[in-house]
Scaffold this motif. Structure first.
Motif, short mmCIF file in Angstrom:
data_model
loop_
_atom_site.label_atom_id
_atom_site.label_comp_id
_atom_site.label_asym_id
_atom_site.label_seq_id
_atom_site.Cartn_x
_atom_site.Cartn_y
_atom_site.Cartn_z
N UNK A 4 55.10 -1.29 28.85
CA UNK A 4 54.70 -0.48 29.85
C UNK A 4 54.94 -0.90 31.13
N UNK A 5 54.67 -2.06 31.30
CA UNK A 5 55.07 -2.71 32.64
C UNK A 5 56.47 -2.97 32.95
N UNK A 6 57.39 -3.40 31.79
CA UNK A 6 58.69 -3.46 31.98
C UNK A 6 59.33 -1.98 32.37
N UNK A 7 58.91 -0.92 31.90
CA UNK A 7 59.52 0.38 32.27
C UNK A 7 59.03 0.79 33.57
N UNK A 8 57.92 0.39 33.92
CA UNK A 8 57.46 0.80 35.24
C UNK A 8 58.20 -0.06 36.30
N UNK A 9 58.87 -1.35 36.06
CA UNK A 9 59.77 -2.18 36.87
C UNK A 9 61.03 -1.24 37.10
N UNK A 11 61.65 2.09 36.36
CA UNK A 11 61.19 3.14 37.42
C UNK A 11 61.09 2.76 38.88
N UNK A 12 60.66 1.73 39.04
CA UNK A 12 60.44 1.46 40.55
C UNK A 12 62.03 0.88 41.02
N UNK A 13 62.62 0.61 40.37
CA UNK A 13 63.93 0.16 40.74
C UNK A 13 64.92 1.27 41.21
N UNK A 14 64.85 2.37 40.34
CA UNK A 14 65.42 3.72 40.33
C UNK A 14 64.73 4.43 41.69
N UNK A 15 63.53 4.29 42.04
CA UNK A 15 62.97 4.90 43.03
C UNK A 15 63.42 4.33 44.22
N UNK A 16 63.41 2.85 44.39
CA UNK A 16 63.85 2.46 45.61
C UNK A 16 65.43 2.60 45.83
N UNK A 17 66.15 2.73 44.88
CA UNK A 17 67.88 3.08 45.25
C UNK A 17 67.68 4.50 45.84
N UNK A 28 76.65 -0.94 51.23
CA UNK A 28 75.36 -0.93 50.58
C UNK A 28 75.21 -0.17 49.46
N UNK A 29 75.95 1.26 49.79
CA UNK A 29 75.99 2.36 48.69
C UNK A 29 76.73 1.86 47.41
N UNK A 30 77.72 0.99 47.74
CA UNK A 30 78.47 0.60 46.57
C UNK A 30 77.80 -0.35 45.81
N UNK A 31 76.85 -1.24 46.29
CA UNK A 31 76.03 -1.96 45.67
C UNK A 31 75.12 -1.25 45.00
N UNK A 32 74.33 -0.15 45.68
CA UNK A 32 73.39 0.54 45.06
C UNK A 32 73.84 1.32 43.81
N UNK A 33 75.09 1.87 43.69
CA UNK A 33 75.82 2.35 42.71
C UNK A 33 75.94 1.55 41.66
N UNK A 34 76.20 0.37 42.08
CA UNK A 34 76.42 -0.77 40.59
C UNK A 34 75.07 -0.94 39.86
N UNK A 35 74.16 -0.98 40.91
CA UNK A 35 72.52 -1.10 40.31
C UNK A 35 72.19 0.18 39.26
N UNK A 36 72.59 1.41 40.01
CA UNK A 36 72.46 2.61 39.01
C UNK A 36 73.09 2.53 37.80
#
Length: 494
Positions: A4-9, A11-17, A28-36
């Protein structure tokens, strides 16, 4: 780390992006896109691993059941309760207050094993089943479409395919697949489920006669298909066939008398029948004969409404008492308790309860009107008029406040003022408001002992709205005073 904690992490990453995207620079958008992209890869990996786990789990459950003798080795449990909780057909009904009531069918059955030549395609079936579990219906549809090309006789696969089409809002295709299954499936349960789904699709299009026939065919194929029986009762209710609805839902409740959705449907069908025939004799199922704290809030509210409609104010009061205990901040619950307490015990005991309702919903004109109405019938005319004027200060054309003022003027003997207001009602676009205006005028004519004029006004009342309970009594009084005999069809027009 727990899953549950792993999925929360994640979700938090997706929300931050998402939050950072609008203010990010091009770099920065290129870096965020790589993260997505990385998060999408993680998601795809999780889905694949989950599908493998689901396949292994389903096989283990089936194997254990075989060893315990619950199913034969030749049988497959697809889709069963443990593997297809999302298979459902939904019908929706709306009551007079606009609230929705929903009955969801969850189907459990054990059809015959897949064709021998289909064994090679079982991984494809399991993958589609997994997507279905995850409510990824587009992906499930693709899997089962491929499966049907390779193994068209696999009934379970076609049933999944039909439901996937339905949840992808491809009703025409889903209807075609369900109809094919209803005519060709070897399993009576598959036939019954298919007819039930057909009925639900038809009911959504308000084709009540055809929908009812489909539900009946479902019950013919499998008499214990209780979801189809519930849906048949609901179909009858929505089509205005109250007695048929009551008959079917009572049969359904013989198996599960505490199903709250069935309880509500019985209550609504009973109200529907009561509106059509006030002398209809209704015997509630055992679970609805007395209000209890075990009943859920919606059922208690429906029971209270039914009891009020037949004049059983003591039981309605009990329902609202339970509701006000459970929902102490719900003004409507206190208002219902106050109103029925007033009908039973008078103003003194009811006003405290009504003040509680008004304090919770000070802008609710219905509550203020009830407050004025109780005061008016307790002889406190000035205080009652103050309550009605308070409503009219917010909305000078409020018919509720005006109706209260008409009755107050009548109490004071100011019949001209009362008559002037009542005549305004007769020009309203709403038939019920026009009927209320004629009813007020009839009462004023009775006060003046103008019996012929009163009779004419009451007849006009019934022309615009048939369900004024007091009108037959007043018409009988007029006929007596005029030395005439009133006919039943005049009292209760068809």
């Amino acid at each position: 780390m727990k899953i549950e904690e792993w999925f929360q992490v994640l979700r938090s990453k997706a929300e931050t992006i998402e939050e950072q995207w609008s203010d990010a620079s091009e770099q920065e958008r290129l870096q965020l896109a790589d993260q997505l992209f990385y998060l999408r890869q993680v998601s795809d990996t999780v889905v694949d691993l989950w599908l493998q786990f689901e396949e292994r789990l389903s096989n283990a459950i089936r194997r254990v059941k075989e060893m315990e003798g619950q199913i034969s080795p030749a049988e497959k449990s697809v889709p069963g309760a443990e593997s297809l909780s999302a298979v459902k057909a939904t019908m929706t009904m709306t009551n007079e207050q606009g609230t929705a009531m929903e009955k969801t069918e969850k189907t459990s059955y054990t059809p015959a094993s897949p064709p021998k030549e289909a064994s090679a395609y079982e991984p494809m079936f399991r993958r589609g089943e997994g997507f279905y579990h995850l409510r990824m219906y587009q992906d499930a549809k693709k899997c089962f479409a491929e499966l049907m090309e390779e193994s068209p006789d696999w009934e379970s696969g076609r049933l999944y395919y039909a439901y996937s089409l339905l949840f992808c809002e491809e009703q025409e295709g889903a209807f075609r697949e369900f109809r094919l299954l209803s005519r060709s499936a070897s399993s009576p349960t598959v036939v019954a489920i298919s007819y039930n789904a057909i009925g639900c699709i038809l009911a959504e299009e308000q084709q009540w006669l055809e929908a009812a026939q489909a539900f009946k065919l479902s019950l013919e194929a499998k008499p214990d298909q209780e979801e189809a029986r519930y849906n048949l009762a609901l179909c009858y209710y929505l089509d205005g066939d109250a007695q048929e609805a009551l008959d079917e839902i009572e049969r359904y409740m013989q198996k599960d008398e505490h199903d709250w959705e069935a309880q509500m449907l019985w209550l609504r069908a009973a109200q529907q029948l009561q509106a059509m025939d006030e002398e209809a004799e209704l015997t509630p199922p055992p679970s609805l004969q007395l209000p209890t704290r075990e009943l859920d809030n919606d059922t208690l509210q429906e029971m209270a409404s039914l009891y009020e409609s037949v004049g059983n104010y003591h039981r309605a009061q009990i329902c609202y008492h339970f509701l006000s205990e459970r929902l102490p901040k719900a003004g409507w619950a206190w208002h219902g308790l106050a109103w029925n307490t007033w009908l039973i015990a008078g103003t003194k005991r009811a006003l405290t309860l009504l003040k509680k309702a008004i304090s919770l919903s000070p802008e609710n004109d219905d509550f203020t009107f009830s407050f004025g109405w109780m005061l008016l019938f307790d002889g406190q005319v000035d205080q009652a008029m103050a309550a009605f004027r308070h409503i009219l200060e917010r909305d000078r054309d409020n018919r509720l406040g005006q109706s209260g003022m008409i009755s107050a003027y009548e109490k004071l003997g100011e019949l001209a003022s009362a008559r002037r207001l009542a005549k305004e009602f007769t020009d309203d676009q709403d038939p019920y408001v026009r009927a209320l205006g004629y009813f007020h005028l009839g009462r004023l004519a009775v006060v003046e002992e103008n019996w012929r004029l009163a009779e004419q006004y009451f007849q006009r009342t019934l022309t615009h709205a048939e369900h004024f309970r007091e009108v037959p009594i007043y018409m009988q009084l007029c006929a007596t005073k005029l030395g005439e005999t009133v006919r039943n069809k005049e009292l209760f027009p068809s």
